[in-house]
Every structure is written in C-alpha cells, then in structure tokens.
Motif scaffolding. Sequence first.
Motif: not given
Length: 304
Positions: A150, A155, A159-160, A206-207, A210-211
């Motif tokens: 992270d 991210r 991200g979160s 992944g991003l 996710q976003s």
Amino acid sequence: MGASDHGFGRLLHAWRDRLAPADAGFPAAPGRRAPGLRREELAQLAGLSVDYVLRLEQGRARHPSAQVAGALARALQLSRAERDRLYRSAGLLPPRDETISTQVPPGVARLAARLGDVPIGVFSADWTLVWWNPLWSALFGDPALVPAADRNLARGLFGSGAARAAVASVRSERGDEVFAASIVADLRDAVARYPADSELDRLVQGLCAQSVDFARLWATGTAAAPHVSERKTIRHPEVGDIRVDCDVLLVPGVDLRLVAYTAAAESSDAGKLDLLRVTGGGATLAPPRPQLESGLDSRGERRG
C-alpha cells in the motif's frame, strides 16, 4: 542450501560495519565504538526485528525471503552488483532487469540521508515509496506501519484503506484531478518501459477494477501535464496546515524519483517543519519499524 551456507550472515556483518551512521541518517554519538551501523540500526532501516537480524548474521535463520533481502540491500546501500551477490548468497535469484527496480544507489541514499532538515521520499518507477527519512515520517506518518503493497501513490490516490489514508492529507494547488492524471500518465509510461513486469500489470488491472476514475483516465490515454514544481498544502494533525513547495527530482539511469518538500526560510511553514523535526510529529525522530520476524507482511514488497 541455507543462507549461512553461502556466507549471507558474513556479508551482512561486513557491509553493516562498512556503512557510516551519518550516511544512513543517524547522528554520530560520542563514544560510539561500532565502526559502522549497529545491529538495531540496520534492523530499523530494513523494517526487521533486531533478533531476526542477529539470527541472520549468525546463520540461525537460513531462508530469508526476496523481500527481506531487498530491504537489507536498500538499508545497507549496496550497489547493484552487491545486491545481486546478497541475493545469490541467500539462494535467491536477483531481480530481473526487465522489471521495475526498487534499489536505491548508495550515492542517492547518502545524499537523501544527509538532507535531514527536508522531508524526502524516494519512489520507484511505479510510484512505490522505497525509501524515506525521519522527517517524511513526521510529516506523513510512518510508512513502515502501512503494508508494503500500500506504499504506492497510485493506490493512495485511487484506492482505499491504509493506502488512501497515507495521502489524504495532501492537496495540490494545481488541482487533485490534474495531479492524479499525471500519476496515471507516469504508470502508462512505466508499462511501456517494463512490459514484462507482472506486478506492474497487476497494479494497473487492480486499479482499473477498483476505481472508476482510474479506469476512465487509463482508457482515455490522453497526455497529462508533466510533473513540475508545485505548491502543496499538507494538513498535519499536530501543527495544522503546512504550505510547502514539492519538487520531484529524477535520478538518471535508475528510474527513481526523489520527492522533496521545502518551505521558505523563516516562514511560519518552515517553523512548523522545524517543530516536526524536533518532536517527530508525535513519534520518535528515527521512525520505528514493525518488529516482525521478517519485517514485512504477506503483501510485502515484491522486488529488491
């Protein structure tokens, strides 16, 4: 074969003795007997427990991971050839040339360590934070307390969780959208330079999943404004808002970015940075690392 069979512990001890404390950012204490770094200082820099470093040096810990070897190589400011020797002495394959490197050259590490009055972070080509000084920790919180995976700016922006919390206090005067677009553009450039890097591909995919914002910026492919020196405001829980100039310096040949925050001399913002330097932002000046067996969690850094 174990690490001790290849002299891993002897290499650690020899290279620890070689590294001057000042080059690693530690003040020279009067009456110091150790010729180089103390074992606890190396453990602190690498994010390992002192006991684990001791067992590595004594050959009682025989199977260090690639993540541990990479963290030790950065802490010891090894050259690329020395890093590869350390990996091989642990029975590990050195990082491949076609993947993003997190190795910080000794000269860059010495330079950054000696600029103790400036918050400095060193980022790899995919905007993963790989090195930071105590004042960076005082300003943003200790990155060692954030899972290694992270510690990535993309991210943090898209991200979160822990990644998001690490960058939530920073506001760019150019606008957060402009800054975010420039980070996406940097990742696109990194993908072009490192097409074989599977971890970089997983980061991007992944991003995208996710976003919505990241997926939109990635899909447009439009050129973003290049990074320039800019003013940022950092909201610190102890000293309040600090307005600083952010400069991104590229390190030729190793694809690293050195990020520095400064404030005009004798300004109130410079005074706040001075206060953080003295108090550590509510933490110790030399940031504590998690006292774990390996020093890295299961989502730890994937490259050395």
